[in-house]
Design an enzyme around this catalytic site. Structure first.
Site, PDB file in Angstrom:
ATOM      1  N   GLU A   1       0.820  -1.027   0.132  1.00 26.50           N
ATOM      2  CA  GLU A   1       0.028   0.188   0.019  1.00 26.50           C
ATOM      3  C   GLU A   1       0.665   1.188   0.108  1.00 26.50           C
ATOM      4  OE1 GLU A   1      -2.694   0.233   3.277  1.00 26.50           O
ATOM      5  OE2 GLU A   1      -3.610   2.240   2.507  1.00 26.50           O
TER       6      GLU A   1
ATOM      7  N   GLU B   1     -11.880  -4.140   4.575  1.00 17.07           N
ATOM      8  CA  GLU B   1     -12.329  -3.809   5.882  1.00 17.07           C
ATOM      9  C   GLU B   1     -13.256  -2.955   6.041  1.00 17.07           C
ATOM     10  OE1 GLU B   1      -9.340  -1.314   8.218  1.00 17.07           O
ATOM     11  OE2 GLU B   1      -8.493  -3.472   7.983  1.00 17.07           O
TER      12      GLU B   1
HETATM   13  O1  AHR Z   1      -2.240  -1.748   6.909  1.00 15.21           O
HETATM   14  C1  AHR Z   1      -2.442  -0.420   7.278  1.00 15.21           C
HETATM   15  C2  AHR Z   1      -3.932  -0.033   7.157  1.00 15.21           C
HETATM   16  O2  AHR Z   1      -4.507  -0.852   8.184  1.00 15.21           O
HETATM   17  C3  AHR Z   1      -4.594  -0.260   6.084  1.00 15.21           C
HETATM   18  O3  AHR Z   1      -4.525   0.604   5.167  1.00 15.21           O
HETATM   19  C4  AHR Z   1      -6.302  -0.853   6.457  1.00 15.21           C
HETATM   20  O4  AHR Z   1      -6.825  -1.681   5.551  1.00 15.21           O
HETATM   21  C5  AHR Z   1      -6.057  -1.231   7.963  1.00 15.21           C
HETATM   22  O5  AHR Z   1      -6.646  -0.437   8.580  1.00 15.21           O
END
Ligand code: AHR
Length: 854
Positions: free
Chosen positions: A254, A584
């Site tokens: 990410e 999530e």
């Molecule tokens: O991994 C960091 C964050 O944690 C992600 O962006 C999110 O999906 C989760 O809350």
């Protein structure tokens, strides 16, 4: 008949009363519901003396808005509604034209919350809900900042009438106050004592679990006082092999913590497109604007931002440099300066156009405060139309503090955009590619899949910020940059093409995650409670975009999107097999409706794609339950679970998947990490707890299809989330111990699980939970791997009974061990010969991987 029923009821009540009396327990008691940023309870027999249920224990919290600044429960109002169902309404903040509703059958387990909108008043304060049984209808009356009153009605708590004004007398708030640690305001109920016992029991269970979760090795001396030397016998059962997923270890990428721009994406110029904007940082940093990381020097020289006739509408701003004399210098400081290697080639490229009459010469220089000018070249600017030029620079010194300079040789005026300095030596020498050392470190895990682009980045901060893959492909100057929800800027330079290419280069399956038509549940714009899904009128186009992504990845080059992939240099398909829908999310009706639309349309258009659903941000709770319910109803093949927990949680929950229903969706554990309570720190202890838990995933590899630690990488000084698996700066890559755990799993996976039994000389639960073993076989190579974790403070003398006709094996043994508080531990590998019945000493606090050569 009625009389008989009445008699039976009386008799059964008598029985209950008698048993209650036998236990000397009351029939009924008072329950008081009050607020301490969440719903808490106290109970009493006489309405005078109150005992809290649990120690500061909150039974219901608000899920609305951002963590940290929101998620507040204001003036909750609890009633028992239809069929004695508990309904709680509360106000969210001072500005939102919404209130919250939550429902529960037992006050312990709550359904996902909803946040209905109202259309009258200044805001929604002190909502009071009531239920009229004869009309079978709920009424919510609220007041607002101007002291006016309004009511909405609902039959199902899903659909509400529009708000209409009512008189103050219609507002009947039955809240009362009690004295318990000061004055508490709330609602009082008279309930069967068993209901109160159930609440106490729920608290006790949570308390028991919290104590387990808080277990740390620092207490091991006490926990294992008097522990005798331990021996273990592990007997493998090769005659009972079980097929498991061969995708178990993957990575989660990410653009968080400067993971892409300034990180894995090898571009060295920061704000190359002059598109930084104060909104990237929520207008909290006045220096964060179109000229961030740029400076102009020279007498009367100016740097201005213009947007007339840009190179591309998606990249609307550019810089204009005006110099009244020679020597004016435009410089860029990179991402915390620029690290360069001596003798390596760096490709400088730029778009320019002349804005004065005279043609210009510009010297392009790489300079360092320590080493001076270490590379230079000259460019000519001779046209008033945008022109791209490129030149290769080769530094004469290794530096970590370089800047890029564009020095005008004469007076003049020119426009400049898309200024780039790119190492030629990217991972696999890909053009517009990835930083080699970081990409190699990630590849070193041997991940079977790569998730992208998140995480929260995938569903964005508000609808407008949802990641749009089409903005991330094509010529760089035509890509559409965006605000990064982690508080910086994303250039989209590392876009879907580069992502697919990297997956192919490292032999990993791409697993794109696409928003389910709703933004991040942590959104601060467009409805903090995520009620603002993409409007239904736009969902068709949104779904088509997802279908187009499959065509871009896999379609024939004659298809519109397959053609674009070919134009980017990859005519062959990328072999996309998985797509995640949602990350999530809060499982609201808005989510459910959009998820089902996308799921059905995508499955129909591309039945060959395995779709991954989502089960909220935690391993339990309303989103988890509702997410699973949707997955079961729709037969979603895989569901994405997330949990960031303490080492104690991972130790005490190794049975998490043992009893999962094998007929339902498979699991993708898409985000997990262990960190020490209170500090988000990691060490050998957290890493060993992950290794221990991963053994349970291998054991359950028939139901758990994939797992990825999160987040993957973080740049020192720009970290919004801790812990991470790999830290880095401009010139160094620093894997954590957890990285080596991932690597040992990634490099030693298999598709067959060989069960085993573990006989220990000690039978304390705490001991048994801290030793685990698994054996997997990779049918492609014939290699068999045994993994052993010992989280005890003493070594364990272990006998491995492989149940094999072969008496001895050549093997490698890799051990990760040390003091649990260690932050740096490297795996040590040796060659061994493993003979039948041989004893192995498994060191205290260790992870051992034995690979048997076929
Ligand atoms: O991994 C960091 C964050 O944690 C992600 O962006 C999110 O999906 C989760 O809350």
């Amino acid at each position: 008949m009625k009389k008989l029923l009445l008699l039976l009821t009386v008799l059964s009540l008598t029985v209950i009363n008698a048993s209650a009396l036998e236990k000397n327990e009351p029939d009924s008691a008072y329950l008081f519901a009050y607020n301490a940023n969440g719903l808490r309870f106290a109970w009493s027999l006489d309405k005078q003396h109150w005992t809290p249920v649990g120690n500061n224990y909150t039974f219901l919290k608000s899920d609305y808005g951002r963590w940290g600044s929101e998620k507040k429960m204001i003036n909750p109002y609890l009633i028992q509604g239809k069929n004695k169902r508990w309904i709680c309404a509360w106000s969210l903040n001072n500005q939102t034209m919404q209130f919250a509703i939550a429902q529960s059958a037992n006050l312990v387990n709550w359904k996902p919350q909803s946040y209905p909108y109202v259309n009258s008043g200044k805001n929604v304060l002190r909502p009071v809900i009531s239920y009229n049984a004869s009309a079978d209808e709920y009424t919510v009356i609220y007041t607002d900042a101007e002291g006016k009153y309004f009511e909405v009605k609902s039959k199902d708590l899903s659909h509400y009438t529009s708000a209409k004004p009512v008189t103050a007398s219609a507002y009947r708030n039955a809240s009362t106050a009690i004295n318990m640690d000061g004055k508490q305001e709330g609602q009082m109920f008279y309930l069967p004592y068993n209901d109160i016992l159930a609440l106490k029991k729920a608290y006790e269970l949570q308390d028991y679990k919290s104590k387990q979760n808080a277990e740390q090795t620092k207490d091991d001396a006490f926990r294992f006082t008097g522990l005798k030397p331990i021996s273990a016998k592990i007997t493998f059962e090769p005659e009972k092999p079980k097929a498991i997923s061969n995708l178990l270890t993957g990575v989660f990428f990410e653009d968080l913590n400067y993971a892409a721009d300034g990180g894995l994406y090898a571009e060295l110029i920061q704000n190359r497109d002059f598109e930084y904007h104060p909104r990237d940082k929520g207008f909290n940093d006045k220096n964060w604007n179109n000229t961030y990381a740029w400076a102009i020097a020279g007498k009367d020289a100016t740097l201005q931002i213009d947007s007339v006739s840009p190179i591309h509408p998606n990249n609307p701003h550019y810089a204009v440099v005006n110099a009244t004399g020679a020597g004016a210098t435009l410089s860029n400081s990179g991402f915390d300066d620029i690290a360069l290697k001596k003798g390596e080639a760096y490709l400088f490229s730029v778009f320019t156009k002349l804005a004065s009459k005279e043609k210009l010469n510009i010297k392009v220089r790489l300079t360092s405060a320590t080493a001076g000018v270490i590379a230079a070249a000259t460019l000519k600017i001779g046209t008033t139309n945008w022109q791209k030029q490129a030149v290769t620079l080769v530094p004469t010194a290794v530096v970590t503090d370089a800047k890029l300079e564009l020095v005008l040789e004469t007076a003049g005026r020119f426009a400049v955009d898309m200024v780039s300095l790119f190492p030629q030596n990217t991972f696999k020498n890909r053009k517009n590619g990835l930083r080699a050392d970081l990409a190699e470190t990630i590849a070193g895990i041997k991940p079977r899949f790569v998730r992208f682009p998140g995480g929260c980045l995938a569903h964005g901060d508000g609808i407008a910020n949802i990641y749009k893959w089409k903005n991330s492909i094509g010529p760089l100057e035509s890509r559409k940059p965006d605000r990064n929800l982690w508080g910086y800027h994303q250039t989209m330079g590392l876009g879907y093409f580069e992502y697919f290419q990297y997956c192919e280069d490292i032999g990993a399956a791409p697993v794109p995650v696409i928003a389910a038509g709703v933004p991040c549940q942590n959104s601060s714009t467009g409805g903090g409670g995520q009620q603002g899904g993409i409007p239904m009128s736009e969902m068709g186009a949104y779904i088509q975009d997802i279908i187009d992504l499959v065509e871009y990845a896999n379609g024939d080059i004659k298809t519109p999107w397959g053609k674009k992939r070919a134009e980017a240099g990859h005519p062959k398909p990328f072999n996309l097999k998985y797509i995640g829908i949602g990350n999530e999310d809060q499982i609201t009706e808005v989510f459910a409706e959009r998820f089902a639309m996308i799921y059905k349309a995508l499955s129909k258009a591309h039945p060959e794609i395995t779709i991954i659903g989502t089960a909220g941000p935690f391993f339990e709770g309303s989103d988890y339950d509702a997410g699973w319910q949707i997955a079961s109803n729709l037969n979603v093949p895989i569901i994405d679970e997330h949990y960031y927990q303490s080492p104690g949680w991972f130790i005490n929950n190794q049975d998490f998947y043992d009893n999962y229903d094998r007929s339902k969706s498979k699991v993708y554990l898409g985000e997990y990490a262990a960190s020490l309570p209170g500090g988000n720190k990691t060490n050998l202890e957290t890493s060993l707890s992950e290794a221990l838990y991963l053994i349970s995933l291998e054991r359950n590899g028939d139901v758990v299809s994939m797992a990825s630690y999160a987040p993957l990488i973080a740049k020192e000084g720009h970290t919004q989330w801790n812990p991470d698996l790999i830290y880095f700066n401009n010139s160094e890559v620093k894997p954590t111990i957890g990285y080596y755990v991932q690597q040992l799993y990634g490099q030693n996976g298999g598709d067959t699980y060989i069960p085993s039994t573990l006989a220990l000389s000690a039978n304390q639960e705490a001991v048994k939970k801290r030793i685990a073993c698994s054996m997997v076989k990779d049918s492609a190579t014939g290699e068999i791997t045994v993994k052993l974790v010992n989280l005890l403070p003493i070594a364990v003398n272990t006998t491995l009974d492989l149940n094999s006709k072969q008496n001895s094996f050549n093997a490698t043994k890799t051990v990760l061990s040390g003091n649990p508080a260690d932050k740096k531990v490297l795996p040590v590998t040796s060659n061994i010969t493993l003979t039948a019945g041989q004893q192995l000493e498994i060191p205290a606090y260790s992870f051992t991987v034995i690979k048997l050569k076929p």
